[in-house]
Design an enzyme around this catalytic site. Structure first.
Site, PDB file in Angstrom:
ATOM      1  CD  GLN A  86      -3.244  -0.513  -0.098  1.00 14.06           C
ATOM      2  OE1 GLN A  86      -3.134   0.565  -0.271  1.00 14.06           O
ATOM      3  NE2 GLN A  86      -3.770  -1.403  -0.693  1.00 14.06           N
ATOM      4  CB  SER A  87       4.095   1.994  -1.465  1.00 17.20           C
ATOM      5  OG  SER A  87       5.072   3.212  -1.732  1.00 17.20           O
ATOM      6  CG  ASN A  88       0.617   6.618   0.829  1.00 18.23           C
ATOM      7  OD1 ASN A  88      -0.450   6.267   0.510  1.00 18.23           O
ATOM      8  ND2 ASN A  88       0.932   6.336   2.114  1.00 18.23           N
TER       9      ASN A  88
END
Ligand SMILES: *Cc1c(COP(=O)(O)O)cnc(C)c1O
Length: 333
Positions: free
Chosen positions: A75-77
């Site tokens: 879930q890397s921004n």
């Protein structure tokens, strides 16, 4: 410090607003809390990586890259913003994801940032097991692409090298300018710290300008001593890149790791409280991995009397709300 010497693109909406959190300040009985809206940088739901990417992608263009590569947790921004920035430049982004968190089912694996990664035209070339040496995996993949005749530009996790950290040296300047414009004495800056580029850039910027504004990083992963060491190293390299003379005093780098809970990306009670407080009293969305834990730290420190009642404390909202959708299970309990 003369940032205009470095190549830079325009990828976001700057300056981001610096606004008072009247309701939260009242609820907690002081200090006066301000929020720097780096969640509103504008690049495909925004976030702090946009500032770093303005310098990183400009460097990539200068080096005539034809593919952008980066890596991050599922879930890397950072990965999402990198893909969006590359799309704007007409470049393909190929990314490696790490299953660093595995407890939250289908939504975590496919919704939130992952859904946006694909919509923005990113290619997820691998979704590797947690604990993989991602930097190494990325270097190997870059070598493969070079053999095929490509010229990939490799952006480290979180965009955290000295070039990326320039983005937060620029944010330090922006805050000082807003502080003058709004006649606001800033006594403390607080934010969530992970891959260290945000805090390193801020510390480099505030020390280079002799502004003596203390920065407190609330760690989302590493223990205090390790986080401070990592931030100090990158802040020192950033100062070097900026041509700031002298060694960075150790005491300018302060991290607090009391709000990590069971680990990176794993929910805590205080994070959930912070998310609900900001949502229901300020109409502001935090995220479960970074800004939620950062705000949880700020709230707890306020309750413990860490700040003076008349202090002005600026919380940098580093973004991440797209990740909320990956954590639906946690909010339905
Ligand atoms: C990456 C990130 C951070 C941490 O910033 P670093 O520069 O990696 O320390 C904080 N908040 C959000 C929402 C992020 O995506």
């Amino acid at each position: 410090m003369h940032l205009a010497r470095f190549p830079r693109l325009s990828l976001g909406h700057f300056p981001t607003p610096l606004e008072p959190l009247e309701n939260l300040s009242k609820l907690l009985g002081g200090p006066k809390i301000w929020i720097k809206r780096d969640d509103a940088t504008g690049l495909a739901t925004g976030g702090n990586k946009t500032r770093k990417l303005e310098f990183l992608l400009a460097d990539g263009l200068q080096k005539k890259a034809d593919i952008i590569i980066t890596q991050g947790a599922t879930q890397s921004n950072h990965v999402r913003q990198t893909i969006a920035g590359a799309a704007k430049l007409g470049l393909k982004a190929k990314v490696l994801l790490e299953k660093r968190v595995t407890d939250f089912g289908e939504d975590y694996q496919r919704s939130g940032n992952v859904q946006l990664d694909l919509l923005l035209g990113g290619e997820i070339v691998a979704h590797l097991p947690g604990g993989t040496d991602m930097q190494q995996a990325m270097e190997e993949y870059a070598a493969e692409l070079r053999e095929q005749g490509h010229n990939p530009y490799v952006i480290p996790g979180g965009g955290s090298n000295a070039i990326g950290a320039l983005g937060y040296a620029a944010c330090a300047e922006e805050l000082l300018y807003q502080s003058s414009q709004q006649r606001l004495r800033i006594d403390h800056v607080v934010h969530a710290t992970g891959s260290t580029g945000t805090q390193a850039g801020l510390v480099a910027g505030f020390t280079a300008t002799n502004s003596h504004i203390p920065v407190l990083g609330i760690s989302v992963r590493a223990p205090k001593a390790k986080q401070e060491e990592n931030v100090w190293n990158l802040a020192s390299r950033t100062r070097e890149l900026l041509g700031v003379p002298g060694d960075l005093p150790r005491e300018t780098v302060v991290a607090n790791s009391d709000y990590v809970g069971d680990g990176y990306g794993l929910p805590t009670e205080s994070m959930l409280e912070a998310l609900h407080l900001l949502a229901q009293h300020e109409g502001i969305l935090l995220d479960p991995v970074y800004s939620g834990k950062g705000m949880a730290g700020l709230i707890d420190l306020i309750r413990k009397g860490h700040f003076r009642k008349d202090d002005n404390v600026v919380f940098i909202h580093t973004g991440g709300s797209a990740g909320l959708f990956g954590y639906r299970q946690v909010f339905e309990k």
